[in-house]
Design a protein around this motif. Structure first.
Motif, short mmCIF file in Angstrom:
data_model
loop_
_atom_site.label_atom_id
_atom_site.label_comp_id
_atom_site.label_asym_id
_atom_site.label_seq_id
_atom_site.Cartn_x
_atom_site.Cartn_y
_atom_site.Cartn_z
N LYS A 65 0.83 -1.21 0.00
CA LYS A 65 0.00 0.00 0.00
C LYS A 65 0.86 1.25 0.00
CE LYS A 65 -1.64 1.48 4.08
NZ LYS A 65 -1.36 2.85 4.53
N ASN A 66 1.84 1.31 0.90
CA ASN A 66 2.57 2.56 1.06
C ASN A 66 3.52 2.86 -0.10
OD1 ASN A 66 1.14 3.07 3.35
ND2 ASN A 66 2.74 2.42 4.77
N ASP A 80 4.81 0.10 12.10
CA ASP A 80 3.54 -0.45 11.59
C ASP A 80 3.33 -1.92 11.98
OD1 ASP A 80 2.96 1.98 10.50
OD2 ASP A 80 3.50 1.45 8.45
N ARG A 88 1.30 14.56 13.34
CA ARG A 88 2.18 14.17 12.24
C ARG A 88 2.58 15.40 11.44
NH1 ARG A 88 -0.49 8.69 9.87
NH2 ARG A 88 1.47 8.53 8.72
N PRO A 89 3.62 16.10 11.92
CA PRO A 89 4.02 17.34 11.25
C PRO A 89 4.55 17.08 9.84
CG PRO A 89 5.64 16.72 12.92
CD PRO A 89 4.50 15.75 13.05
N SER A 127 12.13 10.80 7.51
CA SER A 127 10.70 10.68 7.23
C SER A 127 10.44 10.05 5.86
CB SER A 127 10.08 12.10 7.28
OG SER A 127 8.92 12.16 6.48
N VAL A 128 9.60 9.03 5.86
CA VAL A 128 9.20 8.36 4.61
C VAL A 128 8.51 9.38 3.70
CG1 VAL A 128 7.59 6.65 3.65
CG2 VAL A 128 8.91 6.10 5.70
N GLY A 129 7.52 10.08 4.26
CA GLY A 129 6.72 11.00 3.45
C GLY A 129 7.57 12.12 2.87
N ILE A 188 8.59 6.10 17.15
CA ILE A 188 8.23 6.90 15.97
C ILE A 188 7.01 7.79 16.27
CG2 ILE A 188 7.69 6.86 13.49
CD1 ILE A 188 10.37 5.51 14.03
N ASP A 209 6.83 19.47 8.50
CA ASP A 209 7.87 20.51 8.37
C ASP A 209 9.02 20.08 7.46
OD1 ASP A 209 8.08 18.73 10.74
OD2 ASP A 209 10.07 19.60 10.89
N GLN A 210 9.36 18.80 7.46
CA GLN A 210 10.51 18.34 6.63
C GLN A 210 10.16 18.36 5.14
OE1 GLN A 210 13.61 17.77 8.15
NE2 GLN A 210 12.40 18.66 9.79
N ARG A 238 -3.35 -0.58 11.90
CA ARG A 238 -2.49 -1.67 12.39
C ARG A 238 -2.97 -2.20 13.74
NH1 ARG A 238 -0.81 -2.54 7.37
NH2 ARG A 238 0.01 -0.63 6.49
N1 EPU Z 1 8.01 13.73 10.99
C1 EPU Z 1 8.35 15.02 11.32
N2 EPU Z 1 8.30 15.97 10.32
C2 EPU Z 1 7.95 15.67 9.05
C3 EPU Z 1 7.60 14.35 8.73
C4 EPU Z 1 7.64 13.38 9.73
O1 EPU Z 1 8.67 15.33 12.45
O2 EPU Z 1 7.93 16.58 8.21
C5 EPU Z 1 8.06 12.69 12.04
C6 EPU Z 1 6.70 12.06 12.32
O3 EPU Z 1 5.97 12.82 13.25
C7 EPU Z 1 7.07 10.70 12.84
C8 EPU Z 1 8.34 10.36 12.06
O4 EPU Z 1 8.83 11.61 11.55
O5 EPU Z 1 7.42 10.78 14.18
C9 EPU Z 1 8.14 9.40 10.91
O6 EPU Z 1 7.13 9.88 10.05
P1 EPU Z 1 7.13 9.57 8.50
O7 EPU Z 1 7.08 10.86 7.77
O8 EPU Z 1 8.22 8.60 8.18
O9 EPU Z 1 5.73 8.86 8.32
P2 EPU Z 1 4.72 9.03 7.14
O10 EPU Z 1 5.44 9.17 5.84
O11 EPU Z 1 3.70 10.02 7.50
C10 EPU Z 1 4.70 6.47 6.56
C11 EPU Z 1 3.64 5.43 6.42
C12 EPU Z 1 3.09 5.08 7.79
C13 EPU Z 1 4.25 4.59 8.67
C14 EPU Z 1 5.37 5.64 8.72
C15 EPU Z 1 6.60 5.20 9.47
C16 EPU Z 1 2.75 5.93 4.26
C17 EPU Z 1 1.61 6.43 3.45
N3 EPU Z 1 2.58 5.94 5.57
O12 EPU Z 1 4.04 7.59 7.15
O13 EPU Z 1 2.20 4.00 7.57
O14 EPU Z 1 3.78 4.37 9.98
O15 EPU Z 1 5.76 5.99 7.37
O16 EPU Z 1 7.15 4.07 8.87
O17 EPU Z 1 3.76 5.51 3.72
C18 EPU Z 1 0.35 2.61 7.99
O18 EPU Z 1 0.52 2.11 6.85
O19 EPU Z 1 -0.39 2.09 8.85
C19 EPU Z 1 1.06 3.84 8.33
C20 EPU Z 1 0.66 4.64 9.31
#
Ligand code: EPU
Length: 432
Positions: free
Chosen positions: A22-23, A305, A122-123, A163-165, A327, A125-126, A371
């Motif tokens: 999915k991701n 996850d 879920r900020p 950060s993944v996103g 996380i 900022d990055q 999850r």
């Molecule tokens: N974070 C920041 N600033 C940012 C971005 C992230 O501080 O600009 C922090 C977040 O608050 C968190 C950490 O960095 O503490 C990791 O966040 P990340 O950005 O990696 O998460 P995401 O991209 O929002 C993806 C998955 C999530 C998974 C996380 C961690 C997708 C669509 N979502 O989220 O998947 O938990 O990575 O691996 O890829 C799920 O599928 O159930 C799910 C929640």
């Protein structure tokens, strides 16, 4: 409202096939609009989050054709708007990948600002820091993130958190920027690598995805491609833990065992047998498993996850385990639901102290997120008697045919309407 009804106590046995990730698919679908050619994406999971993102892509004017349940053809040549409305972001945060994709292609994008969610604040900022480093002006206006640039120019970007996103969003925009972008401290998750591979298949020049430094040399144009999404690491891990929890013997097919190493290692440590094949993994548990310590970390660490699912497993293992969530700050909400089934887990800050109990009893529980919902199902498969899991729309965001796959492994599990007493009675009569 639909719910799962489960009668626990059966060891899962047999084979299960894993769908596409999915991701990874969410990043890849957003990237698909970056060319005016047709793109064909195969091995899409047939889950709610994918449907919503495809609707968001259609809403900006792109053509979306569903070739079959797992394949879509997308063409971004007809895009007429760079505005992604709140309706989509509210239903699925990852619609924000359209920000990087549209900014890269049109140098202009407006996407509703995602709020926090059930697992924490879920900020972004990055993401914003990355777009600004590429030369975009980013402002938040009436709840929208507006990103605009005359030109995007490659830059050196150090992410404060891996950060993944943010990694995916920056890769998308930088793929069509002028010159070289270097992302330091990027996320290394398999889905980040898959999005980079897909972009490269469209003519992008991205090296180092999956390592500590990603180098992107911008190109002027991307072209059409046919691409198959990698298998879902988290779906596979969920079935591995369900097999172990029910003391079963399950072969999980269509997987990349390397992506599952953190999970396999923990299963072996607590006493399960894990056998790896080229594209399959077999998990066997014949006895009550032992305790361990888990800390969630970015890949290749133990995935956040999988944290709720392994907590559910450890809740019925021998001894005391400690699970540390590093996380997200709010990812233990499901523990109160598990307690209804007889678990003994204390949450202190970001640690869960899991005192293993010998057995669980079925109860009516409610999935607080995707999850955690899967974790409640694992507990229900083990518990004596009937368990109902409500709010399964969360689970259906990320697991295709979850109840059907469990049934094929021998579980007594059905999806029923909570108002449909006849269906519930019928299930109870059938399973005895
Ligand atoms: N974070 C920041 N600033 C940012 C971005 C992230 O501080 O600009 C922090 C977040 O608050 C968190 C950490 O960095 O503490 C990791 O966040 P990340 O950005 O990696 O998460 P995401 O991209 O929002 C993806 C998955 C999530 C998974 C996380 C961690 C997708 C669509 N979502 O989220 O998947 O938990 O990575 O691996 O890829 C799920 O599928 O159930 C799910 C929640």
């Amino acid at each position: 409202m639909e719910q799962y009804i489960i009668k626990g106590g059966k060891a899962l046995a047999g084979e299960v096939c894993i769908n596409g990730a999915k991701n990874a698919a969410l990043g890849i679908l957003a990237a698909s609009v970056m060319t005016d050619d047709f793109v064909t994406i195969e091995n899409l999971p047939d889950v709610r989050d994918i449907h919503v993102l495809l609707q968001a892509i259609e809403s900006i004017g792109a053509k979306v054709e569903r070739v079959n349940r797992h394949t879509a053809r997308i063409c971004g040549s007809t895009i007429s708007s760079v505005v992604v409305e709140n309706e989509y972001i509210r239903r699925i945060r990852a619609s924000y990948y359209l920000l990087g994709a549209l900014l890269g292609k049109y140098k202009n994008a407006q996407v509703s600002l995602p709020g926090g969610c059930d697992i924490g604040s879920r900020p972004i900022d990055q993401h914003i820091k990355g777009f600004e480093a590429l030369g975009a002006k980013v402002k938040i206006h009436h709840g929208m993130i507006e990103a605009e640039a005359e030109h995007l120019t490659g830059n050196h970007i150090y992410l404060d958190v891996a950060s993944v996103g943010a990694t995916i969003n920056i890769m998308l925009a930088a793929a069509l920027a002028d010159g070289q972008t270097i992302i330091e401290n990027p996320a290394k998750e398999p889905h980040v690598v898959d999005v980079a591979s897909f972009l490269n298949s469209m003519g992008a020049n991205i090296k180092g995805a999956g390592t500590d430094v990603i180098r992107i040399v911008g190109v002027t144009k991307l072209h059409g491609s046919t691409y198959s999404v990698i298998p879902d690491q988290i779906e596979a891990g969920t079935f591995m833990l369900a097999a172990a929890a029910t003391r079963g013997d399950v072969t999980i097919r269509s997987v990349i065992p390397k992506h599952l190493e953190a999970i396999s290692a923990k299963l072996v440590e607590i006493g399960a047998e894990v056998e790896e094949f080229d594209d399959a993994i077999r998990v066997v548990a014949t006895k009550r498993l032992g305790h361990t310590q888990i800390k969630t970390l970015p890949y290749p660490g133990f995935p956040t996850d999988m944290q709720p699912q392994i907590t559910a497993l450890l809740a019925i293992c021998k001894g005391t385990s400690i699970v540390t969530e590093s996380i997200y700050e709010n990812r233990f909400k499901y523990v109160d639901e598990l307690a209804r089934m007889g678990t003994n887990i204390k949450v202190e800050g970001n640690n869960a102290i899991v005192n293993g109990v010998a057995e669980l009893t079925g109860a009516s529980v409610c999935a607080p997120d995707l999850r955690a919902g899967a974790a409640l199902v694992i507990a229900g498969l083990v518990a004596e008697g009937y368990t109902t899991v409500e709010q399964i729309y969360y689970i259906e965001r990320g697991y295709e045919c979850f109840e059907q796959k469990m049934r094929e492994l021998g579980a007594d599990m059905e999806k029923v309407d909570s108002e449909d007493n006849k269906a519930i009675q019928k299930f109870k009569l059938k399973v005895g």
